[in-house]
Design a protein around this motif. Sequence first.
Motif, mmCIF file in Angstrom:
data_model
loop_
_atom_site.group_PDB
_atom_site.id
_atom_site.type_symbol
_atom_site.label_atom_id
_atom_site.label_comp_id
_atom_site.label_asym_id
_atom_site.label_seq_id
_atom_site.Cartn_x
_atom_site.Cartn_y
_atom_site.Cartn_z
ATOM 1 N N ALA B 110 0.839 -1.208 0.000
ATOM 2 C CA ALA B 110 0.000 0.000 0.000
ATOM 3 C C ALA B 110 0.872 1.255 0.000
ATOM 4 C CB ALA B 110 -0.934 -0.006 1.205
ATOM 5 N N ALA B 111 1.995 1.195 0.737
ATOM 6 C CA ALA B 111 2.850 2.382 0.820
ATOM 7 C C ALA B 111 3.460 2.722 -0.531
ATOM 8 C CB ALA B 111 3.957 2.167 1.858
ATOM 9 N N VAL B 112 3.948 1.721 -1.257
ATOM 10 C CA VAL B 112 4.664 2.048 -2.504
ATOM 11 C C VAL B 112 3.798 2.049 -3.758
ATOM 12 C CG1 VAL B 112 6.923 1.354 -1.566
ATOM 13 C CG2 VAL B 112 5.603 -0.290 -2.921
ATOM 14 N N THR B 113 2.649 1.320 -3.727
ATOM 15 C CA THR B 113 1.816 1.280 -4.945
ATOM 16 C C THR B 113 0.443 1.911 -4.746
ATOM 17 O OG1 THR B 113 0.612 -0.798 -4.522
ATOM 18 C CG2 THR B 113 2.841 -0.999 -5.470
ATOM 19 N N ALA B 118 -1.339 -5.195 -4.390
ATOM 20 C CA ALA B 118 -0.518 -5.099 -5.600
ATOM 21 C C ALA B 118 0.335 -6.361 -5.753
ATOM 22 C CB ALA B 118 0.386 -3.880 -5.498
ATOM 23 N N ASP B 119 0.681 -6.702 -7.009
ATOM 24 C CA ASP B 119 1.532 -7.876 -7.209
ATOM 25 C C ASP B 119 3.016 -7.480 -7.163
ATOM 26 O OD1 ASP B 119 2.065 -6.729 -9.663
ATOM 27 O OD2 ASP B 119 0.855 -8.153 -10.810
ATOM 28 N N LYS B 120 3.869 -8.499 -7.213
ATOM 29 C CA LYS B 120 5.312 -8.282 -7.068
ATOM 30 C C LYS B 120 5.854 -7.339 -8.148
ATOM 31 C CE LYS B 120 7.083 -11.871 -4.185
ATOM 32 N NZ LYS B 120 7.711 -11.091 -3.104
ATOM 33 N N ALA B 121 5.359 -7.502 -9.391
ATOM 34 C CA ALA B 121 5.852 -6.703 -10.512
ATOM 35 C C ALA B 121 5.559 -5.221 -10.268
ATOM 36 C CB ALA B 121 5.193 -7.164 -11.812
ATOM 37 N N GLN B 122 4.358 -4.958 -9.721
ATOM 38 C CA GLN B 122 3.948 -3.579 -9.458
ATOM 39 C C GLN B 122 4.842 -2.952 -8.373
ATOM 40 O OE1 GLN B 122 -0.256 -3.696 -8.758
ATOM 41 N NE2 GLN B 122 -0.398 -1.447 -8.518
ATOM 42 N N VAL B 123 5.150 -3.751 -7.343
ATOM 43 C CA VAL B 123 6.023 -3.267 -6.272
ATOM 44 C C VAL B 123 7.402 -2.935 -6.842
ATOM 45 C CG1 VAL B 123 7.232 -3.943 -4.141
ATOM 46 C CG2 VAL B 123 4.797 -4.458 -4.411
ATOM 47 N N THR B 124 7.935 -3.834 -7.667
ATOM 48 C CA THR B 124 9.256 -3.615 -8.268
ATOM 49 C C THR B 124 9.246 -2.364 -9.145
ATOM 50 O OG1 THR B 124 9.729 -5.979 -8.211
ATOM 51 C CG2 THR B 124 11.048 -4.660 -9.718
ATOM 52 N N ASP B 141 13.135 -10.353 -3.831
ATOM 53 C CA ASP B 141 13.419 -10.173 -2.396
ATOM 54 C C ASP B 141 14.184 -8.871 -2.140
ATOM 55 O OD1 ASP B 141 13.055 -13.350 -1.552
ATOM 56 O OD2 ASP B 141 13.921 -13.001 -3.521
ATOM 57 N N ALA B 142 15.064 -8.511 -3.091
ATOM 58 C CA ALA B 142 15.832 -7.277 -2.951
ATOM 59 C C ALA B 142 14.907 -6.069 -3.123
ATOM 60 C CB ALA B 142 16.969 -7.253 -3.973
ATOM 61 N N ALA B 143 14.015 -6.148 -4.115
ATOM 62 C CA ALA B 143 13.055 -5.063 -4.337
ATOM 63 C C ALA B 143 12.132 -4.922 -3.120
ATOM 64 C CB ALA B 143 12.237 -5.345 -5.597
ATOM 65 N N ASP B 144 11.721 -6.060 -2.555
ATOM 66 C CA ASP B 144 10.846 -6.029 -1.374
ATOM 67 C C ASP B 144 11.538 -5.372 -0.176
ATOM 68 O OD1 ASP B 144 8.767 -7.183 -2.673
ATOM 69 O OD2 ASP B 144 9.051 -9.191 -1.853
#
Lengths: 182, 182
Positions: B110-113, B118-124, B141-144
């Motif tokens: 929620a904070a970043v997207t 949101a899915d992993k691709a959206q977070v990245t 894992d690094a993006a997370d």
Amino acid sequence: MRVLGVDPGLTRCGVGVVEGAPGRPLRMLGVGVVRTPAEDEVPRRLLAIEDGLERWLDEHRPDLVAIERVFAQHNVSTVMGTAQASAVAMLCATRRGLPVVLHTPSEVKAAVTGSGRADKAQVTTMVTRLLRLAEPPKPADAADALALAICHIWRGSADGRIAAALANRTTPTTKASKEYRP
Amino acid sequence: MRVLGVDPGLTRCGVGVVEGAPGRPLRMLGVGVVRTPAEDEVPRRLLAIEDGLERWLDEHRPDLVAIERVFAQHNVSTVMGTAQASAVAMLCATRRGLPVVLHTPSEVKAAVTGSGRADKAQVTTMVTRLLRLAEPPKPADAADALALAICHIWRGSADGRIAAALANRTTPTTKASKEYRP
């Protein structure tokens, strides 16, 4: 062989030190519980467990640490804390170069009572008897930690004896194994 | 404020360092993964994670460590390792006197997207954009880990601002909060 048994938990982490060797009586060197307050945050509780375990390791200098293997199927509300406390115990031991062995609850019960499905009371009774204690250790977590250490001395010694037998075929193994199996 | 984000895992422990302050752009100081071989025993792997995280803490001297909150409902086969890796991260931080904050995966998303689902691709994608990186950080894992650090800088700063406002009623808080919310 001197073994520190750890029954991991965030609220009560049972610890027990037992010394033993093939064919000789077991001896309890210490038993206790590392407690952390439920109202504290988890990072602080893990640090308190680390401090507590470090003190036990400093005082008793065990040759090995035996920890109860945690399963994810356990009570979901406590399993995370148990897994985290066991991680701290593994870390404290490995950092000192001490071997860590995990035993399942049923291995421990089978070792001290003869049945993998024994209840807590039965385990406590047998621990009290095997260590010739005047009173049963309390709480159950402390008795479980002693049972873990006993389990390892018996299982580990058997493995060690087999290895020794393989290395030197003249060692008599059968008699010794009967002497100290429960 | 400099935050080390940790996405805990036994095989891959994502780490990311982000510096940021209210109303100013975020800056990535480092990103990576602490890996441990699946064939090693758990105690050895936890020790390797401790060593790896200590190196990150030594190099980047964060003010705070933000760790993903682990839930027991997650994949049962990996949850134990995740809980144990997170215990190591908490311990490393607390031992240095650094505050530890846990954020749930949905708080981070929620904070970043803007969406907790949101899915992993959206977070990245958002992490890459918010940190103005030339390439998306890999693995996920690094993006997370970077997303966790960003989440904390935004949430933590807001909390800090509220506390500051309560302490000193003349501080203007409303405008600042609009400036750096995603």
